[in-house]
Design a protein around this motif. Sequence first.
Motif, PDB file in Angstrom:
ATOM      1  N   LEU A 158      15.937  49.207  86.490  1.00  0.00           N
ATOM      2  CA  LEU A 158      16.331  50.616  86.337  1.00  0.00           C
ATOM      3  C   LEU A 158      17.414  50.778  85.282  1.00  0.00           C
ATOM      4  N   LEU A 159      17.355  51.898  84.573  1.00  0.00           N
ATOM      5  CA  LEU A 159      18.533  52.375  83.855  1.00  0.00           C
ATOM      6  C   LEU A 159      19.147  53.391  84.788  1.00  0.00           C
ATOM      7  N   SER A 160      20.337  53.113  85.264  1.00  0.00           N
ATOM      8  CA  SER A 160      20.925  53.954  86.302  1.00  0.00           C
ATOM      9  C   SER A 160      22.008  54.863  85.732  1.00  0.00           C
ATOM     10  N   THR A 161      21.976  56.105  86.199  1.00  0.00           N
ATOM     11  CA  THR A 161      22.989  57.085  85.776  1.00  0.00           C
ATOM     12  C   THR A 161      23.759  57.645  86.973  1.00  0.00           C
ATOM     13  N   GLY A 162      23.447  57.138  88.168  1.00  0.00           N
ATOM     14  CA  GLY A 162      24.153  57.678  89.329  1.00  0.00           C
ATOM     15  C   GLY A 162      24.104  56.771  90.538  1.00  0.00           C
ATOM     16  N   ILE A 163      24.994  57.028  91.480  1.00  0.00           N
ATOM     17  CA  ILE A 163      24.942  56.404  92.805  1.00  0.00           C
ATOM     18  C   ILE A 163      25.323  57.457  93.850  1.00  0.00           C
ATOM     19  N   TYR A 164      24.799  57.281  95.056  1.00  0.00           N
ATOM     20  CA  TYR A 164      25.100  58.184  96.172  1.00  0.00           C
ATOM     21  C   TYR A 164      24.830  59.640  95.788  1.00  0.00           C
ATOM     22  N   GLY A 165      23.786  59.878  94.989  1.00  0.00           N
ATOM     23  CA  GLY A 165      23.406  61.243  94.639  1.00  0.00           C
ATOM     24  C   GLY A 165      24.347  61.930  93.674  1.00  0.00           C
ATOM     25  N   LYS A 166      25.227  61.174  93.043  1.00  0.00           N
ATOM     26  CA  LYS A 166      26.212  61.753  92.107  1.00  0.00           C
ATOM     27  C   LYS A 166      26.182  60.947  90.810  1.00  0.00           C
ATOM     28  N   PRO A 167      26.705  61.511  89.727  1.00  0.00           N
ATOM     29  CA  PRO A 167      26.782  60.716  88.503  1.00  0.00           C
ATOM     30  C   PRO A 167      27.594  59.438  88.732  1.00  0.00           C
ATOM     31  N   LEU A 168      27.264  58.387  87.997  1.00  0.00           N
ATOM     32  CA  LEU A 168      27.983  57.107  88.146  1.00  0.00           C
ATOM     33  C   LEU A 168      29.470  57.304  87.945  1.00  0.00           C
ATOM     34  N   PRO A 169      30.294  56.796  88.854  1.00  0.00           N
ATOM     35  CA  PRO A 169      31.732  56.759  88.563  1.00  0.00           C
ATOM     36  C   PRO A 169      31.974  55.809  87.388  1.00  0.00           C
ATOM     37  N   LYS A 170      33.043  56.034  86.650  1.00  0.00           N
ATOM     38  CA  LYS A 170      33.282  55.211  85.458  1.00  0.00           C
ATOM     39  C   LYS A 170      33.388  53.728  85.801  1.00  0.00           C
ATOM     40  N   GLN A 171      34.016  53.410  86.929  1.00  0.00           N
ATOM     41  CA  GLN A 171      34.191  51.993  87.279  1.00  0.00           C
ATOM     42  C   GLN A 171      32.867  51.328  87.657  1.00  0.00           C
ATOM     43  N   ASN A 172      31.848  52.128  87.924  1.00  0.00           N
ATOM     44  CA  ASN A 172      30.531  51.567  88.230  1.00  0.00           C
ATOM     45  C   ASN A 172      29.611  51.535  87.009  1.00  0.00           C
ATOM     46  N   GLY A 173      30.142  51.915  85.844  1.00  0.00           N
ATOM     47  CA  GLY A 173      29.328  51.741  84.632  1.00  0.00           C
ATOM     48  C   GLY A 173      28.871  53.005  83.950  1.00  0.00           C
ATOM     49  N   ALA A 174      29.533  54.123  84.210  1.00  0.00           N
ATOM     50  CA  ALA A 174      29.147  55.403  83.606  1.00  0.00           C
ATOM     51  C   ALA A 174      29.137  55.294  82.084  1.00  0.00           C
ATOM     52  N   PRO A 175      28.292  56.075  81.405  1.00  0.00           N
ATOM     53  CA  PRO A 175      27.345  56.997  82.044  1.00  0.00           C
ATOM     54  C   PRO A 175      25.981  56.371  82.319  1.00  0.00           C
ATOM     55  N   VAL A 176      25.740  55.157  81.798  1.00  0.00           N
ATOM     56  CA  VAL A 176      24.420  54.554  82.029  1.00  0.00           C
ATOM     57  C   VAL A 176      24.541  53.029  82.045  1.00  0.00           C
ATOM     58  N   ARG A 177      23.913  52.405  83.020  1.00  0.00           N
ATOM     59  CA  ARG A 177      23.966  50.957  83.179  1.00  0.00           C
ATOM     60  C   ARG A 177      22.596  50.434  83.587  1.00  0.00           C
ATOM     61  N   LEU A 178      22.476  49.131  83.531  1.00  0.00           N
ATOM     62  CA  LEU A 178      21.252  48.487  83.972  1.00  0.00           C
ATOM     63  C   LEU A 178      21.379  48.108  85.454  1.00  0.00           C
ATOM     64  N   VAL A 179      20.262  48.097  86.176  1.00  0.00           N
ATOM     65  CA  VAL A 179      20.246  47.530  87.529  1.00  0.00           C
ATOM     66  C   VAL A 179      19.022  46.615  87.627  1.00  0.00           C
ATOM     67  N   VAL A 180      19.300  45.325  87.845  1.00  0.00           N
ATOM     68  CA  VAL A 180      18.237  44.313  87.927  1.00  0.00           C
ATOM     69  C   VAL A 180      18.420  43.604  89.260  1.00  0.00           C
ATOM     70  N   PRO A 181      17.837  44.121  90.342  1.00  0.00           N
ATOM     71  CA  PRO A 181      18.290  43.731  91.685  1.00  0.00           C
ATOM     72  C   PRO A 181      17.933  42.321  92.127  1.00  0.00           C
ATOM     73  N   TRP A 182      17.040  41.611  91.413  1.00  0.00           N
ATOM     74  CA  TRP A 182      16.703  40.247  91.839  1.00  0.00           C
ATOM     75  C   TRP A 182      17.548  39.201  91.113  1.00  0.00           C
ATOM     76  N   LYS A 183      18.460  39.663  90.283  1.00  0.00           N
ATOM     77  CA  LYS A 183      19.337  38.757  89.535  1.00  0.00           C
ATOM     78  C   LYS A 183      20.784  38.985  89.965  1.00  0.00           C
ATOM     79  N   TYR A 184      21.642  37.988  89.726  1.00  0.00           N
ATOM     80  CA  TYR A 184      23.054  38.161  90.031  1.00  0.00           C
ATOM     81  C   TYR A 184      23.602  39.362  89.259  1.00  0.00           C
ATOM     82  N   GLY A 185      24.593  40.014  89.870  1.00  0.00           N
ATOM     83  CA  GLY A 185      25.084  41.312  89.393  1.00  0.00           C
ATOM     84  C   GLY A 185      25.527  41.336  87.942  1.00  0.00           C
ATOM     85  N   TYR A 186      25.944  40.190  87.391  1.00  0.00           N
ATOM     86  CA  TYR A 186      26.462  40.231  86.011  1.00  0.00           C
ATOM     87  C   TYR A 186      25.382  40.559  84.985  1.00  0.00           C
ATOM     88  N   LYS A 187      24.093  40.437  85.390  1.00  0.00           N
ATOM     89  CA  LYS A 187      23.026  40.847  84.465  1.00  0.00           C
ATOM     90  C   LYS A 187      22.972  42.372  84.342  1.00  0.00           C
TER      91      LYS A 187
END
Length: 306
Positions: free
Chosen positions: A200-229
């Motif tokens: 996924l290219l993610s732009t939000g969590i919990y139904g809200k735009p991504l907080p800056k500390q979580n990677g705003a405004p857009v980040r990758l999510v690759v759930p079968w790999k360790y988080g640093y990917k």
Amino acid sequence: MWIRTRKGWEIPEREATPESAYYNRRELLTAAGLLAAPALAAPALAVAAPKRNEKYTLDRPITEEWAATGYNNYYEFNPYAKEGLAALTSEFVISPWKIEISGQVNKPQTLDLDDLLKKFPIEERLYRFRCVERWAMAVPWSGFPLSELIKLVEPKPAAKYLRFVTVNRPNQMPGMKQAPYPWPYFEGLRMDEAMNELTLLSTGIYGKPLPKQNGAPVRLVVPWKYGYKSIKSIVKIEFTSSEPPTFWNKLNAQEYGFYSNIDPKKPHPRWSQAVEQLIPSMQRKPTLLYNGYEQYVASMYKGNEF
Ligand code: MTE
């Protein structure tokens, strides 16, 4: 006792609007500077909460929002701590935001994130998320499949990998001046991994735009790999014909490989990966092969790509 009766039009916005839509709107207005002046009335912007894709289910409760947004790895803001990062992000400007797409594609282009979001419907997915350090969460991400963006730019046959780069703004990201790392953060995926339905290219969590500390405004999510990917605050995606270098591999090739697929049987050189701990309770759970996404991803690997 004097009780003031509220008039119909004085219902607080949070009572008149479902919470997620209310917060979405607030975040957007704040990002646009519209809530800076209290005298300005908020325009009636209807921002719907993303619809959940029920295909992706969890085997554990969703992590409490305060924990997922209050315990982060974002070295550009602080390479030495995971808590309190939100307070360090006030100078970080996330709008407007452009993503440059280059390399082995027929349609290289620089896309404005707002335009991109109009092209692809945003959906919500519940994914497990596992850091190489052993902590794990379960997060309602919102975003769109990276495959949609890949199709838009038409990769050439020579495109075998994707290289992702985070924004490079030492003046807005205080951690960049605190550690001599090879900034800006960079990551990579093989083409089939990038095209996988889970990516996924993610732009939000919990139904809200991504907080800056979580990677705003857009980040990758690759759930079968360790988080640093799952690289944050992406500004560049380059299609390459050879395997791109990655940030953690460059820092310590003995400990962090390119694939970084989650495998309970393959220990990190300094600790076992057999067990993970759920944030914030620290409840221990056995680590799942490919973080429990084997049915979606195992066919991409012959067995030695970890
Ligand atoms: N992306 C950038 N640009 N900088 C980072 O420090 N940390 C990575 C990843 N993406 C990181 C990054 C690591 S180590 C993890 S575990 C996840 O982001 C953490 O994501 P979270 O803070 O949203 O839980």
